[in-house]
Design a protein around this motif. Structure first.
Motif, PDB file in Angstrom:
ATOM      1  N   GLY A 278      96.439 -50.643  62.885  1.00  0.00           N
ATOM      2  CA  GLY A 278      95.053 -51.091  62.882  1.00  0.00           C
ATOM      3  C   GLY A 278      94.080 -49.961  63.153  1.00  0.00           C
ATOM      4  O   GLY A 278      92.993 -49.903  62.563  1.00  0.00           O
ATOM      5  N   ALA A 279      94.455 -49.033  64.052  1.00  0.00           N
ATOM      6  CA  ALA A 279      93.585 -47.899  64.353  1.00  0.00           C
ATOM      7  C   ALA A 279      93.429 -46.985  63.141  1.00  0.00           C
ATOM      8  O   ALA A 279      92.326 -46.493  62.856  1.00  0.00           O
ATOM      9  CB  ALA A 279      94.144 -47.113  65.544  1.00  0.00           C
ATOM     10  N   LEU A 280      94.516 -46.762  62.395  1.00  0.00           N
ATOM     11  CA  LEU A 280      94.413 -45.926  61.198  1.00  0.00           C
ATOM     12  C   LEU A 280      93.578 -46.597  60.117  1.00  0.00           C
ATOM     13  O   LEU A 280      92.811 -45.934  59.402  1.00  0.00           O
ATOM     14  CB  LEU A 280      95.820 -45.616  60.670  1.00  0.00           C
ATOM     15  CG  LEU A 280      96.654 -44.644  61.495  1.00  0.00           C
ATOM     16  CD1 LEU A 280      98.027 -44.451  60.861  1.00  0.00           C
ATOM     17  CD2 LEU A 280      95.943 -43.294  61.626  1.00  0.00           C
ATOM     18  N   GLY A 281      93.707 -47.915  59.963  1.00  0.00           N
ATOM     19  CA  GLY A 281      92.863 -48.619  59.012  1.00  0.00           C
ATOM     20  C   GLY A 281      91.397 -48.540  59.369  1.00  0.00           C
ATOM     21  O   GLY A 281      90.537 -48.374  58.501  1.00  0.00           O
ATOM     22  N   TYR A 282      91.094 -48.643  60.664  1.00  0.00           N
ATOM     23  CA  TYR A 282      89.708 -48.517  61.115  1.00  0.00           C
ATOM     24  C   TYR A 282      89.176 -47.102  60.878  1.00  0.00           C
ATOM     25  O   TYR A 282      88.028 -46.937  60.429  1.00  0.00           O
ATOM     26  CB  TYR A 282      89.626 -48.872  62.592  1.00  0.00           C
ATOM     27  CG  TYR A 282      88.302 -48.532  63.237  1.00  0.00           C
ATOM     28  CD1 TYR A 282      87.201 -49.353  63.063  1.00  0.00           C
ATOM     29  CD2 TYR A 282      88.153 -47.380  64.004  1.00  0.00           C
ATOM     30  CE1 TYR A 282      85.978 -49.044  63.643  1.00  0.00           C
ATOM     31  CE2 TYR A 282      86.944 -47.060  64.586  1.00  0.00           C
ATOM     32  CZ  TYR A 282      85.857 -47.896  64.405  1.00  0.00           C
ATOM     33  OH  TYR A 282      84.658 -47.582  64.980  1.00  0.00           O
TER      34      TYR A 282
END
Length: 317
Positions: A278-282
């Motif tokens: 999720g952090a990489l997508g953000y």
């Protein structure tokens, strides 16, 4: 002689009567169909206007990424309340097999169709259309690069083991002991799992990554539909049924991605793999829509959604 003439006249007049009846029956059938189409069109206009106003508001555009981050962080807590016998607890469910593995394909098709119809309805040049469509291509290249990079990192940080049952003829060995593990250093993660062996190492959830990226991308691209309806002429804004229908499909797709993300976090929690995804997508969304796309077109960037299609006042808003 008169009787024959009467019969001939009746026979020649009967086709005219049948055609009139057919015309009347067709008119009676067409009228309810037109009424139903008008009701459906009115419902489509009402629903799309409401959704466009919601997605185009500053509250949704400014805080949707916070809602998505909270869902990724606290979604695994729901695993204490969900049932393991639920139909969504099965990894072979229809939604997982048909949608989760082709998330980017569905997103690119629906988003590209929406951008295409939006540019056509605004009646602008083909170069502007290609510039706006290039945002979908850039996001696709980002997703492809993340997949390759994560695969390389997982192969470098993980190891492959082959379970081996303990020999029964050796004295002192018991069947209750854990099986021995034979190390295979030359195996990648894909080949290891294909050979039905065990892979141990650090990994990042690619499913959560692409779901978060697609949700943020859909909200950004659909947020310009409200200003587009506001500046469109009344005949154009009332008869744009194909554009409204594609916009509605994009909203449905966004709801499906949010539901799948919630199911993954609740039924298959993997900490911290899912949080890293999720952090990489953000970060991918932040770098594109909050960074590069805000530069001037002279830098070679595709620009923000709606740039060149809306007025300067709408873009500033």
């Amino acid at each position: 002689m008169n009787m024959d003439q009467k019969t001939v006249d009746l026979n020649t007049a009967s086709p005219d009567i049948n055609l009139e009846k057919l015309h009347k029956m067709a008119a009676e059938l067409i009228l309810p169909g037109k009424f139903i189409l008008r009701l459906l069109n009115a419902a489509l206009v009402f629903v799309t206007n409401l959704l466009a106003r919601i997605l185009g508001s500053n509250l949704v555009r400014g805080h949707f990424h916070l809602v998505l981050s909270g869902l990724v962080l606290f979604g695994p807590v729901l695993s204490f309340w969900v049932s393991k016998y639920s139909i969504f607890a099965n990894s072979n469910h229809y939604l997982y097999r048909k949608f989760l593995k082709s998330t980017w394909g569905w997103t690119s098709i629906f988003t590209g169709s929406f951008i295409l119809l939006l540019c056509v309805s605004a009646r602008h040049s083909a170069s502007l259309l290609l510039r706006h469509l290039s945002r979908v291509g850039v996001a696709g290249l980002l997703w492809w690069g993340c997949r390759r990079l994560l695969a390389l990192l997982e192969d470098a940080a993980g190891t492959c083991y082959e379970p081996m049952a303990p020999a029964q003829d050796i004295p002192g060995t018991a069947s209750s002991l854990q099986p021995l593990l034979l190390l295979h250093e030359d195996q990648t993660k894909a080949s290891c799992l294909k050979a039905n062996m065990m892979w141990r190492g650090y990994e990042v959830s690619q499913d959560v990554l692409i779901l978060c990226l697609c949700c943020l991308l859909l909200v950004e691209e659909m947020s310009v539909f409200g200003p587009h309806l506001a500046q469109a002429k009344p005949p154009q804004g009332s008869t744009g049924a194909p554009l409204r229908f594609i916009f509605l499909l994009c909203v449905v797709l966004l709801a499906v991605w949010m539901f799948l993300l919630l199911c993954l976090l609740a039924h298959f929690p993997q900490f911290p793999s899912q949080q890293l995804g999720g952090a990489l997508g953000y970060l991918g969304w932040r770098g594109l829509y909050q960074g590069w796309y805000r530069l001037k077109p002279s830098w070679g960037c595709p620009g923000l959604p709606g740039e060149g299609l809306l007025t300067n006042t709408d873009i500033e808003k």
